[in-house]
Write an enzyme that holds these catalytic residues in place. Sequence first.
Site, PDB file in Angstrom:
ATOM      1  N   ASP A 201      33.878  44.740   7.130  1.00  0.00           N
ATOM      2  CA  ASP A 201      32.613  44.551   7.840  1.00  0.00           C
ATOM      3  C   ASP A 201      32.049  45.940   8.117  1.00  0.00           C
ATOM      4  OD1 ASP A 201      30.667  44.428   9.772  1.00  0.00           O
ATOM      5  OD2 ASP A 201      31.770  43.109  11.126  1.00  0.00           O
ATOM      6  N   GLN A 204      28.457  48.576  11.180  1.00  0.00           N
ATOM      7  CA  GLN A 204      28.249  49.797  11.979  1.00  0.00           C
ATOM      8  C   GLN A 204      28.487  51.065  11.165  1.00  0.00           C
ATOM      9  OE1 GLN A 204      27.060  50.016  15.035  1.00  0.00           O
ATOM     10  NE2 GLN A 204      26.990  47.807  15.392  1.00  0.00           N
ATOM     11  N   CYS A 365      29.446  41.129  21.828  1.00  0.00           N
ATOM     12  CA  CYS A 365      29.920  40.175  20.816  1.00  0.00           C
ATOM     13  C   CYS A 365      31.344  40.494  20.371  1.00  0.00           C
ATOM     14  CB  CYS A 365      29.010  40.132  19.589  1.00  0.00           C
ATOM     15  SG  CYS A 365      27.381  39.534  19.949  1.00  0.00           S
TER      16      CYS A 365
END
Length: 407
Positions: A201, A204, A365
């Site tokens: 992922d 960022q 989150c």
Amino acid sequence: KREFDVQSIRADFPILSDKVNGQDLVYLDNGATSQKPQMVIDAIDDYYQHTNSNVHRGAHALSDKATQLFEEAREKVQHFINASCREEIIWTRGTTEAINLVAQTWGRENITQGDEVIVSTLEHHSNIVPWQILCQSVGAILKPINVKANGELDLAHYKTLLSEKTKLVAIGHISNALGVINPVKEIIDLAHSLGAKVLVDGAQAAPHLMIDVRELDCDFYAFSGHKMFAPTGIGVLYGKQEILESMPPWHGGGEMIEKVSFDGTTFNKLPYKFEAGTPNIEGSIALGAAIDYLEQFDRRELAQYEHELIEYATEKAKTIPEMRIVGSDCNKTSVLSFVLEGFHSADVGMILDQQGIAVRTGHHCAMPLMDALGLNGTIRASFSFYNTKAEVDRLFAGLEKAKTFLM
Ligand code: PMP
């Protein structure tokens, strides 16, 4: 390359000269979404003024032009992350959709009863919940890697979780809540040694790091345009070509088919197999423009400047005795995630907002991470290369004000 000069960079981002609550905006919520340079705004404007048309129809000149710009943007993304070919770049709505795509296609095909999926405790919910949904429906087991009190992943624990049963490791490149950079290369190599695939992922990471999917050797890499100076509603799933080839399609519809009949339908080749329906054409083109924007600079200079900002902020933090930074001694990007002992994060955030200072407060989150750290939330100031030391000073002056007001 264009010389790094923060004032000239700020001039590229129109919103940065706006006032919010009567004050000059100090935008320190880049982890949530970045601001957009004029170049990106112009790309969208220009698309609707001079190109707007549907893609891949080959019907007329405008459609050809839209298709060309759309596909050029795909190639920009390919080079941006050093993928081997354009077929490996799938447009999605963002990181969340990219991860769900992998869970619902590759996951359903390759993960069965008793298999294991490893994530980490510091994942964003969007790299937890799709795997929970998958594991629940196929009877697989989801195992989280522990995080240490300082915000680093516990690699020794990871090694104990890995086994022949592990089919997939889904890991964040950088924690959104803390900015901590995970040792993804090591995590990938260990997973591969046991035959597991790895999804990274990169939501960022894309705005801060130079990404090289071939060097990482990850099987999938997901990121969102809006965190890297492009619009919302556009993102990317990278997958190794042979893996994408082997996966069944997800959404059915136009674009993703080769031939449709009631006797059976055949699917389009990559990357279109995963791009059902009319895509976010202007979003893709604008993401290409955001890449062009970034590539004007030596990106190492941008990263170096962001590093100076976070060092400056971390040093200033020593002047506030109540301030406890989470993840301060880790390898991290320009994120200051902290609690002010004795004060509620949401109250502090509200008083900063009144002063035109945008930060994010709460669980970011990442509820399992907050639980593991025994926190109910943090205040997160996330910096970009368009922020300044003067803005860091405004943040700290704002925090002093909040303390006085809330005392
Ligand atoms: N992963 C991480 C690490 C994130 O920071 C975010 C966005 N906050 C996401 C996934 C989800 O991205 P999006 O909402 O753009 O799909």
